[in-house]
Motif scaffolding. Structure first.
Motif, short mmCIF file in Angstrom:
data_model
loop_
_atom_site.label_atom_id
_atom_site.label_comp_id
_atom_site.label_asym_id
_atom_site.label_seq_id
_atom_site.Cartn_x
_atom_site.Cartn_y
_atom_site.Cartn_z
N HIS A 112 129.46 215.91 77.86
CA HIS A 112 130.71 215.61 77.15
C HIS A 112 131.86 215.48 78.14
O HIS A 112 131.98 216.28 79.07
CB HIS A 112 131.05 216.71 76.14
CG HIS A 112 130.44 216.51 74.81
ND1 HIS A 112 129.11 216.77 74.54
CD2 HIS A 112 130.97 216.05 73.65
CE1 HIS A 112 128.86 216.49 73.28
NE2 HIS A 112 129.97 216.05 72.71
N ASP A 117 135.08 213.06 72.28
CA ASP A 117 135.78 213.07 71.00
C ASP A 117 137.13 212.42 71.24
O ASP A 117 138.03 213.03 71.82
CB ASP A 117 135.96 214.49 70.48
CG ASP A 117 134.63 215.19 70.22
OD1 ASP A 117 133.63 214.49 70.03
OD2 ASP A 117 134.62 216.44 70.20
N GLU A 161 131.81 203.84 69.02
CA GLU A 161 132.13 204.86 68.01
C GLU A 161 130.91 205.24 67.21
O GLU A 161 130.04 204.41 66.94
CB GLU A 161 133.21 204.33 67.06
CG GLU A 161 134.54 204.10 67.74
CD GLU A 161 135.61 203.64 66.78
OE1 GLU A 161 135.67 204.17 65.65
OE2 GLU A 161 136.38 202.76 67.16
N THR A 167 135.62 210.04 60.94
CA THR A 167 136.77 210.70 61.54
C THR A 167 136.73 212.19 61.19
O THR A 167 136.35 212.57 60.09
CB THR A 167 138.06 210.06 61.01
OG1 THR A 167 138.06 208.68 61.35
CG2 THR A 167 139.30 210.71 61.59
N ASP A 171 140.51 217.73 64.83
CA ASP A 171 140.39 218.74 65.89
C ASP A 171 141.81 219.08 66.32
O ASP A 171 142.56 218.19 66.71
CB ASP A 171 139.57 218.18 67.07
CG ASP A 171 139.33 219.21 68.15
OD1 ASP A 171 139.62 220.41 67.93
OD2 ASP A 171 138.86 218.83 69.24
N HIS A 191 140.09 212.54 65.18
CA HIS A 191 139.23 212.13 66.28
C HIS A 191 138.00 211.38 65.76
O HIS A 191 137.66 211.50 64.59
CB HIS A 191 138.71 213.35 67.04
CG HIS A 191 139.69 214.04 67.90
ND1 HIS A 191 140.72 214.80 67.39
CD2 HIS A 191 139.81 214.13 69.24
CE1 HIS A 191 141.43 215.31 68.38
NE2 HIS A 191 140.89 214.92 69.52
N ARG A 192 137.33 210.71 66.65
CA ARG A 192 136.03 210.11 66.36
C ARG A 192 135.14 210.27 67.59
O ARG A 192 135.61 210.10 68.71
CB ARG A 192 136.17 208.64 66.00
CG ARG A 192 134.81 208.05 65.66
CD ARG A 192 134.80 206.89 64.72
NE ARG A 192 135.48 207.14 63.47
CZ ARG A 192 136.17 206.20 62.82
NH1 ARG A 192 136.28 204.99 63.30
NH2 ARG A 192 136.74 206.46 61.68
N VAL A 193 133.86 210.56 67.38
CA VAL A 193 132.90 210.66 68.46
C VAL A 193 132.66 209.26 69.03
O VAL A 193 132.53 208.28 68.28
CB VAL A 193 131.56 211.27 67.99
CG1 VAL A 193 130.50 211.20 69.08
CG2 VAL A 193 131.78 212.72 67.56
#
Length: 144
Positions: A71, A109, A125, A129, A132, A137-139
Motif C-alpha cells: 500500500h 486509497d 479504481e 467510495t 476515511d 476515498h476510493r481504492v
C-alpha cells in the motif's frame, strides 16, 4: 532519484525521514484537511519505507510512504509545490521501490479529487467510495 531541475526524492526509514515527513503530513492532513491528529499518526510508520521530495535548495516539498503489504499512503505535497510534478516524483519513487523489492502491484486509497492524478500513473479504481477521516476515498490499484 533526482530530476533535471535539481529536485530529488530521498527514501528511507521513519527514524531518518520522520521529522520532515511528519511536519508535511501535519501541515497537509491535520491543518489543511482537518484530519484528527489521532487518525493521522499510526504505529505503521516504523514499518514503512518513506519518501521525501526536496527542491534544489533542500526545502522539503512533499512526502509519501510504502507499507510492507504494497500500500502507498500518506501522499502529501505542500501547497506551494502542488501542480509542479512533486506528487509524480514521490509516486514514481515509491512504485520503483515496490518493484525493486518484488511487489507485483501497489494499492492506495485515493481521495476522490486525486483520482485523475493516480489514473495518469496507471492506477485503476476498484469498488465504491468509502469515508476515511471524514474524507471520501476510493481504492486504486496498479499492477506491474
Amino acid at each position: 532519484m533526482q530530476s533535471a531541475s535539481g529536485r530529488r526524492v530521498v527514501t528511507g526509514a521513519w527514524e531518518d525521514l520522520g521529522a520532515e515527513a511528519g511536519r508535511i503530513r501535519l501541515e497537509v492532513f491535520v491543518q489543511e484537511q482537518q484530519v484528527p491528529l489521532e487518525e493521522e499518526l499510526d504505529a505503521r510508520d516504523a514499518q514503512c519505507l518513506h519518501a521525501v521530495a526536496y527542491d534544489a535548495d533542500g526545502q522539503a516539498m512533499g512526502t509519501g510512504r510504502l507499507l510492507p503489504d504494497g500500500h502507498i499512503g500518506r501522499m502529501a505535497v505542500r501547497k506551494a509545490w502542488r501542480g509542479q510534478g512533486v506528487g509524480s516524483l514521490l509516486l514514481n519513487a515509491l512504485m520503483d521501490a515496490a518493484r525493486r523489492r518484488g511487489d507485483a502491484e501497489v494499492v492506495l486509497d485515493a481521495q476522490l479529487h486525486a483520482r485523475p492524478f493516480y489514473a495518469r500513473h496507471g492506477f485503476v479504481e476498484e469498488g465504491g467510495t468509502f469515508m476515511d477521516a471524514g474524507i471520501p476515498h476510493r481504492v486504486m490499484r496498479r499492477r506491474f
